[in-house]
Design an enzyme around this catalytic site. Structure first.
Site, PDB file in Angstrom:
ATOM      1  N   ARG A 262       0.950  -1.371  -0.447  1.00  0.00           N
ATOM      2  CA  ARG A 262       0.585   0.410   0.168  1.00  0.00           C
ATOM      3  C   ARG A 262       1.114   1.541   0.066  1.00  0.00           C
ATOM      4  O   ARG A 262       2.120   1.335   0.981  1.00  0.00           O
ATOM      5  CB  ARG A 262      -1.292  -0.276   1.348  1.00  0.00           C
ATOM      6  CG  ARG A 262      -1.778  -0.585   0.927  1.00  0.00           C
ATOM      7  CD  ARG A 262      -2.732  -1.479   2.706  1.00  0.00           C
ATOM      8  NE  ARG A 262      -3.251  -1.888   2.543  1.00  0.00           N
ATOM      9  CZ  ARG A 262      -4.613  -2.486   3.776  1.00  0.00           C
ATOM     10  NH1 ARG A 262      -4.302  -1.108   4.389  1.00  0.00           N
ATOM     11  NH2 ARG A 262      -5.785  -3.559   3.086  1.00  0.00           N
ATOM     12  N   ARG A 277       2.658   1.274  10.365  1.00  0.00           N
ATOM     13  CA  ARG A 277       2.007   1.632   8.836  1.00  0.00           C
ATOM     14  C   ARG A 277       3.188   1.769   8.075  1.00  0.00           C
ATOM     15  O   ARG A 277       3.810   2.410   7.976  1.00  0.00           O
ATOM     16  CB  ARG A 277       1.483   2.943   9.402  1.00  0.00           C
ATOM     17  CG  ARG A 277       0.663   3.398   7.567  1.00  0.00           C
ATOM     18  CD  ARG A 277      -0.249   4.546   8.044  1.00  0.00           C
ATOM     19  NE  ARG A 277      -0.594   4.463   9.059  1.00  0.00           N
ATOM     20  CZ  ARG A 277      -2.162   5.011   8.969  1.00  0.00           C
ATOM     21  NH1 ARG A 277      -3.247   3.811   8.111  1.00  0.00           N
ATOM     22  NH2 ARG A 277      -3.156   4.730   9.872  1.00  0.00           N
ATOM     23  N   GLU A 349      -6.261  -0.636  15.778  1.00  0.00           N
ATOM     24  CA  GLU A 349      -6.643  -1.664  14.289  1.00  0.00           C
ATOM     25  C   GLU A 349      -5.807  -2.479  14.339  1.00  0.00           C
ATOM     26  O   GLU A 349      -4.942  -2.266  13.704  1.00  0.00           O
ATOM     27  CB  GLU A 349      -7.422  -0.716  14.044  1.00  0.00           C
ATOM     28  CG  GLU A 349      -8.239  -1.902  12.456  1.00  0.00           C
ATOM     29  CD  GLU A 349      -8.163  -1.383  11.195  1.00  0.00           C
ATOM     30  OE1 GLU A 349      -8.392  -1.931  10.149  1.00  0.00           O
ATOM     31  OE2 GLU A 349      -7.960   0.036  10.789  1.00  0.00           O
ATOM     32  N   SER A 352     -10.513  -5.241  10.312  1.00  0.00           N
ATOM     33  CA  SER A 352     -11.281  -5.142   9.929  1.00  0.00           C
ATOM     34  C   SER A 352     -12.343  -6.148   8.565  1.00  0.00           C
ATOM     35  O   SER A 352     -11.722  -6.591   7.784  1.00  0.00           O
ATOM     36  CB  SER A 352     -11.077  -4.009   8.806  1.00  0.00           C
ATOM     37  OG  SER A 352     -12.157  -2.677   8.837  1.00  0.00           O
ATOM     38  N   ARG A 391       0.997  -6.634  12.884  1.00  0.00           N
ATOM     39  CA  ARG A 391       0.596  -5.162  14.123  1.00  0.00           C
ATOM     40  C   ARG A 391       0.781  -6.332  15.525  1.00  0.00           C
ATOM     41  O   ARG A 391       0.183  -6.101  16.212  1.00  0.00           O
ATOM     42  CB  ARG A 391      -1.042  -4.534  13.214  1.00  0.00           C
ATOM     43  CG  ARG A 391      -0.855  -4.022  13.058  1.00  0.00           C
ATOM     44  CD  ARG A 391      -1.852  -2.677  12.471  1.00  0.00           C
ATOM     45  NE  ARG A 391      -2.022  -1.508  11.588  1.00  0.00           N
ATOM     46  CZ  ARG A 391      -2.132  -0.611  11.793  1.00  0.00           C
ATOM     47  NH1 ARG A 391      -3.261  -0.108  12.399  1.00  0.00           N
ATOM     48  NH2 ARG A 391      -2.015   0.518  10.904  1.00  0.00           N
TER      49      ARG A 391
END
Length: 430
Positions: A262, A277, A349, A352, A391
């Protein structure tokens, strides 16, 4: 992608659903374009019928020797042929414009999706575990003594730039063990089918799951035209692209461990420290293809699959239902799992899970054939992290940290670490 017939039948309901996402009415522009498109199609069909009729009369006029009528009819055939071509071209142009407009609009939220403007309006629906009370000041993952030599951002920056990491030694092994633990749990306990898929995909696959055309800046494209997947949702969901499957093959439940890529467009300055991130990361992704009647229940089942990973690792977490202002482009309802990170003293988070209804299926033309007979219908699709591996590594390291700088590793992970239980302050697994 939206059903134009449903918009025609109830434009007010369509606009009301979009308004819950904070969007202005779209149906007037959609229906005006649709009406013009349908008028062009009708005009082309009418001209085609007139052309066919005149073509039949040409021969009769020629045979009867009526030269004037023959010439008139021949000119009329040419005129109608040009009119048909013009109207067909216009209809195709309008169809492309309408498709582009519909593809740029987000999915409609379920009735039970909470209303709200942004993440502050998300609703907590579940909480598990209690964050440990530490008698020392907790560190963030990249500050832990045993982690420092195995989590190299400087070398990664030399190799690739910012937001990359090189993992080595014990830290790399824990990272690998987490992915294997997740996969094995989902396959053996949750009934998912392990799948290995490419990370390079054709452009139409990105359109199928909704990453394109709206979010191209968030992903990477090669010179050859392939796209690097931002998540295995793209490949797993597109397995049914263009297919009509038998109803009795549903649900189809997949899981894959892949690299993800990403660009993190729009996130400049956010989470720059550590590996929270990254541009390149690993994720264990779950995807379900279901009958329309079962997709809402499947969302809860998939949420439970992700939750069980955190509970086995004894990581405190909470589950929130995202509000209409925070759900993703293709989602109708989303459950986010947020894991406790003592180094940040907050929940972040880690998964999801979303149900998309037939939104992606329409883009992919993915249908099922009813067992009882009847017209094929669109399947429903769901996707969710089970979990983000990096994560999860952060959460394991921070929640297991000890006052002496070592990290106590979750018992559930020990079999995947050869029985080793601790990351020492020196960076060794023992």
């Amino acid at each position: 992608m939206h059903d134009i017939r449903a918009i025609r039948e109830n434009p007010a309901a369509f606009d009301a659903a979009l308004s819950r996402r904070g969007m202005p009415s779209q149906s007037p522009a959609i229906l005006a374009m649709d009406e013009e498109r349908r008028a062009a199609i009708h005009a082309a069909e009418t001209a085609q019928a007139e052309q066919n009729k005149a073509s039949k009369e040409v021969g009769k006029a020629k045979a009867s020797g009526d030269e004037a009528e023959f010439e008139r009819l021949r000119a009329l055939v040419g005129e109608k042929k040009a009119e048909v071509a013009e109207m067909q071209t216009r209809a195709k142009e309008l169809d492309a414009q309408l498709t582009e407009l519909l593809m740029g609009l987000p999915n409609l939220p379920f009735d039970d999706t909470p209303d709200g403007a942004d993440e502050a309006d998300n609703v907590e629906i579940h909480r598990w575990g209690t964050p440990a009370t530490l008698d020392f000041t907790p560190k963030e993952h990249y500050e832990l003594p045993g982690v420092i030599k195995g989590m190299d951002f400087e070398t990664a920056a030399k190799l690739s730039g910012a937001r990359f990491v090189v993992l080595s030694g014990a830290v790399a092994r824990i990272h690998r063990a987490l992915a294997q633990f997740m996969l094995d749990t989902h396959v053996e306990e949750n009934g998912l089918t392990e799948t290995w898929t490419p990370v390079l995909v054709r452009e139409e696959m990105m359109y199928g799951t909704g990453q394109l055309p709206k979010f191209g800046d968030d992903s990477y494209q090669t010179r050859e035209g392939w796209w690097l997947v931002p998540t295995a949702e793209v490949t797993l969901t597109n397995i049914v692209n263009g297919l009509t499957v038998d109803e009795d093959t549903l649900p189809r439940r997949y899981v894959a461990h892949t690299q993800c890529f990403r660009s993190e467009a729009g996130s400049a300055g956010r989470d720059t420290a550590g590996m929270l991130r990254q541009h390149q990361f690993e994720k264990v992704e779950m995807v379900s293809i279901t009958h329309p009647d079962n997709s809402r229940d499947e969302l809860d089942r998939m949420t439970g699959c992700a939750q069980c990973i955190l509970e086995k690792l004894v990581l405190p977490y909470r589950t929130v239902a995202l509000c209409t202002g925070d759900i993703g482009f293709g989602a109708r309802r989303t459950h986010d799992l947020e894991v406790w990170l003592p180094g940040q003293n907050t929940y972040r988070e880690i998964s999801s899970v979303s149900v998309c209804g037939d939104f992606q299926a329409r883009r992919m033309n993915a249908r099922f054939k009813p067992t009882a007979g009847g017209k094929p219908d669109f399947v429903h699709t769901l996707n969710g992290s089970g979990l983000a591996v990096g994560r999860c590594l952060i959460a394991v390291l921070e929640n297991g940290q000890q006052a002496d700088g070592s990290v106590r590793l979750p018992e559930a992970l020990h079999p995947w670490l050869g029985g080793r239980t601790t990351l020492t302050a020196n960076g060794d697994l023992v």
